[in-house]
Motif scaffolding. Structure first.
Motif, PDB file in Angstrom:
ATOM      1  N   LYS A  12      -7.903   5.976  -1.502  1.00  0.00           N
ATOM      2  CA  LYS A  12      -7.282   4.811  -0.874  1.00  0.00           C
ATOM      3  C   LYS A  12      -8.289   3.676  -0.664  1.00  0.00           C
ATOM      4  O   LYS A  12      -7.979   2.510  -0.908  1.00  0.00           O
ATOM      5  N   TRP A  36      -2.936   5.716  -5.057  1.00  0.00           N
ATOM      6  CA  TRP A  36      -2.662   4.599  -4.161  1.00  0.00           C
ATOM      7  C   TRP A  36      -2.545   3.316  -4.968  1.00  0.00           C
ATOM      8  O   TRP A  36      -3.376   3.027  -5.829  1.00  0.00           O
ATOM      9  N   CYS A  75       0.868  -1.175   0.000  1.00  0.00           N
ATOM     10  CA  CYS A  75       0.000   0.000   0.000  1.00  0.00           C
ATOM     11  C   CYS A  75       0.903   1.223   0.000  1.00  0.00           C
ATOM     12  O   CYS A  75       1.461   1.590   1.027  1.00  0.00           O
ATOM     13  N   GLU A  76       1.046   1.812  -1.168  1.00  0.00           N
ATOM     14  CA  GLU A  76       1.908   2.979  -1.289  1.00  0.00           C
ATOM     15  C   GLU A  76       1.411   3.869  -2.418  1.00  0.00           C
ATOM     16  O   GLU A  76       0.594   3.449  -3.232  1.00  0.00           O
ATOM     17  N   LYS A  77       1.897   5.074  -2.456  1.00  0.00           N
ATOM     18  CA  LYS A  77       1.527   6.000  -3.524  1.00  0.00           C
ATOM     19  C   LYS A  77       2.540   5.911  -4.660  1.00  0.00           C
ATOM     20  O   LYS A  77       3.743   5.763  -4.429  1.00  0.00           O
TER      21      LYS A  77
END
Length: 88
Positions: free
Chosen positions: A45, A14, A6-8
């Motif tokens: 998200k 997201w 879970c990252e940008k």
């Protein structure tokens, strides 16, 4: 389902990944299990998580169903086919 990432990304969206394990059991108690993965990319998200979970579960269900043969499994990978429209 288990979240894997879970990252940008570089565009501020997201990126979420999930793994799912599914058991498909028929009325006669015969069952098959398999796992699948899914990815969701969205500015929101929550929507990224929802997409990733749905993709992972769908992938796992298709992979488990293919152990039952062409009608329940491999034909589901053909666009437009479902349980009722898969070849006999």
């Amino acid at each position: 389902c288990l979240p894997q990432e879970c990252e940008k990304d570089d565009r501020g969206r997201w990126v979420v990944g999930y793994l799912a394990s599914v058991r498909v059991t028929l009325k006669d108690s015969v069952s098959h299990e398999d796992c699948g993965s899914g990815e969701g990319i969205n500015e929101n998200k929550t929507k990224a998580h929802e997409k990733a979970i749905k993709s992972a579960v769908t992938d796992a269900m298709k992979r488990a169903a293919r152990h039952f043969g062409e009608r329940l499994g491999n034909a589901l990978y053909v666009k437009g086919n479902g349980i009722r429209t898969a070849p006999k």
